[in-house]
Design an enzyme around this catalytic site. Structure first.
Site, PDB file in Angstrom:
ATOM      1  N   TYR A  20      -2.061  -2.396  -5.029  1.00  0.00           N
ATOM      2  CA  TYR A  20      -1.815  -1.640  -4.279  1.00  0.00           C
ATOM      3  C   TYR A  20      -2.261  -0.362  -4.731  1.00  0.00           C
ATOM      4  O   TYR A  20      -2.375   0.050  -3.641  1.00  0.00           O
ATOM      5  CB  TYR A  20       0.189  -1.702  -6.062  1.00  0.00           C
ATOM      6  CG  TYR A  20       1.108  -0.674  -4.406  1.00  0.00           C
ATOM      7  CD1 TYR A  20       1.263  -0.367  -3.074  1.00  0.00           C
ATOM      8  CD2 TYR A  20       1.410   0.405  -5.187  1.00  0.00           C
ATOM      9  CE1 TYR A  20       2.033   0.416  -2.043  1.00  0.00           C
ATOM     10  CE2 TYR A  20       2.345   1.466  -4.608  1.00  0.00           C
ATOM     11  CZ  TYR A  20       2.076   1.226  -2.833  1.00  0.00           C
ATOM     12  OH  TYR A  20       3.434   2.324  -2.063  1.00  0.00           O
ATOM     13  N   GLU A  42      10.765   2.072  -0.212  1.00  0.00           N
ATOM     14  CA  GLU A  42      10.851   3.072  -0.870  1.00  0.00           C
ATOM     15  C   GLU A  42      12.317   2.786  -1.056  1.00  0.00           C
ATOM     16  O   GLU A  42      12.959   3.303  -2.925  1.00  0.00           O
ATOM     17  CB  GLU A  42      10.796   4.758  -0.335  1.00  0.00           C
ATOM     18  CG  GLU A  42       9.180   4.432  -0.240  1.00  0.00           C
ATOM     19  CD  GLU A  42       8.558   4.502  -1.712  1.00  0.00           C
ATOM     20  OE1 GLU A  42       8.628   4.480  -2.441  1.00  0.00           O
ATOM     21  OE2 GLU A  42       7.358   4.279  -1.492  1.00  0.00           O
ATOM     22  N   TRP A  50       8.390   0.622  -9.184  1.00  0.00           N
ATOM     23  CA  TRP A  50       8.244   0.111  -7.789  1.00  0.00           C
ATOM     24  C   TRP A  50       7.193  -1.666  -7.941  1.00  0.00           C
ATOM     25  O   TRP A  50       7.150  -2.025  -7.599  1.00  0.00           O
ATOM     26  CB  TRP A  50       6.959   1.176  -7.345  1.00  0.00           C
ATOM     27  CG  TRP A  50       6.312   0.369  -6.488  1.00  0.00           C
ATOM     28  CD1 TRP A  50       4.448   0.112  -5.946  1.00  0.00           C
ATOM     29  CD2 TRP A  50       7.168   0.310  -5.234  1.00  0.00           C
ATOM     30  NE1 TRP A  50       4.604  -0.113  -4.913  1.00  0.00           N
ATOM     31  CE2 TRP A  50       5.676   0.064  -4.465  1.00  0.00           C
ATOM     32  CE3 TRP A  50       7.989   0.919  -4.572  1.00  0.00           C
ATOM     33  CZ2 TRP A  50       5.657  -0.564  -2.676  1.00  0.00           C
ATOM     34  CZ3 TRP A  50       8.485   0.643  -3.839  1.00  0.00           C
ATOM     35  CH2 TRP A  50       7.029   0.215  -2.371  1.00  0.00           C
TER      36      TRP A  50
END
Length: 182
Positions: A20, A42, A50
């Protein structure tokens, strides 16, 4: 042989997180549905790691019809119940309902969601030397959050908006010398 430099947050051993960082974070993302996906993820990340969201991203895509704004905007209470029962995603009623509301709001944005958000791009932002130089909130993220809220979006505060700006390339917060900076 020189050492590969990366942003310190990408130093985790998880290959998904590393990929990522190296291949997605900070790279431009455009298009209303693609940007809507990132706004949604988000928002779901708020208060969580995350990495948790990354691990569930494919499940989110399946559960939310690939984040097609028109499809999500048409969701009913039955869809909310379906999503609350889906163990493959984060089952938070407020965030699920916000996603549906945000899809409806996105449909009403003049010029589209992608164009609205990309107005806040800052290609002249200073290159951070270390992660300590990376802000959590900026005047632009405050303005973006305010504008999104004025259109009816939820879970889009200044910190979440800045994370979005970083994630989709409105700013490039890869540290100086990071392999993914270019």
């Amino acid at each position: 042989m020189s050492e590969v430099i990366r942003c310190s947050w990408a130093g985790m051993a998880d290959p998904l997180y590393l990929a990522y960082h190296d291949e997605e974070w900070g790279r431009p993302v455009r298009g209303d549905d693609r940007v809507f996906e990132r706004v949604t993820l988000e928002a779901f990340q708020s208060g969580l790691s995350w990495l948790t969201i990354l691990r569930k991203r494919e499940n989110f895509r399946a559960a939310f019809d690939g984040f097609a704004i028109t499809k999500v905007a048409a969701y009913t209470e039955d869809d909310v119940r379906r999503l609350l029962a889906d163990v493959g995603i984060v089952r938070n009623r407020a965030k699920i309902e916000a996603t549906v509301a945000n899809a409806r709001a996105a449909m009403e944005v003049p010029g589209g969601l992608s164009d609205l958000i990309w107005k806040y791009a800052d290609p002249s932002a200073p290159v951070p030397a270390t992660m300590a130089d990376v802000p959590a909130v900026t005047p632009a993220s405050k303005a973006l959050a305010k504008e999104l809220k004025s259109h009816g979006f939820r879970f889009v505060g200044p910190t979440t908006s800045y994370a979005l700006m970083q994630a989709i390339g409105l700013v490039n917060d890869h540290i100086k010398g990071c392999v993914a900076r270019a």
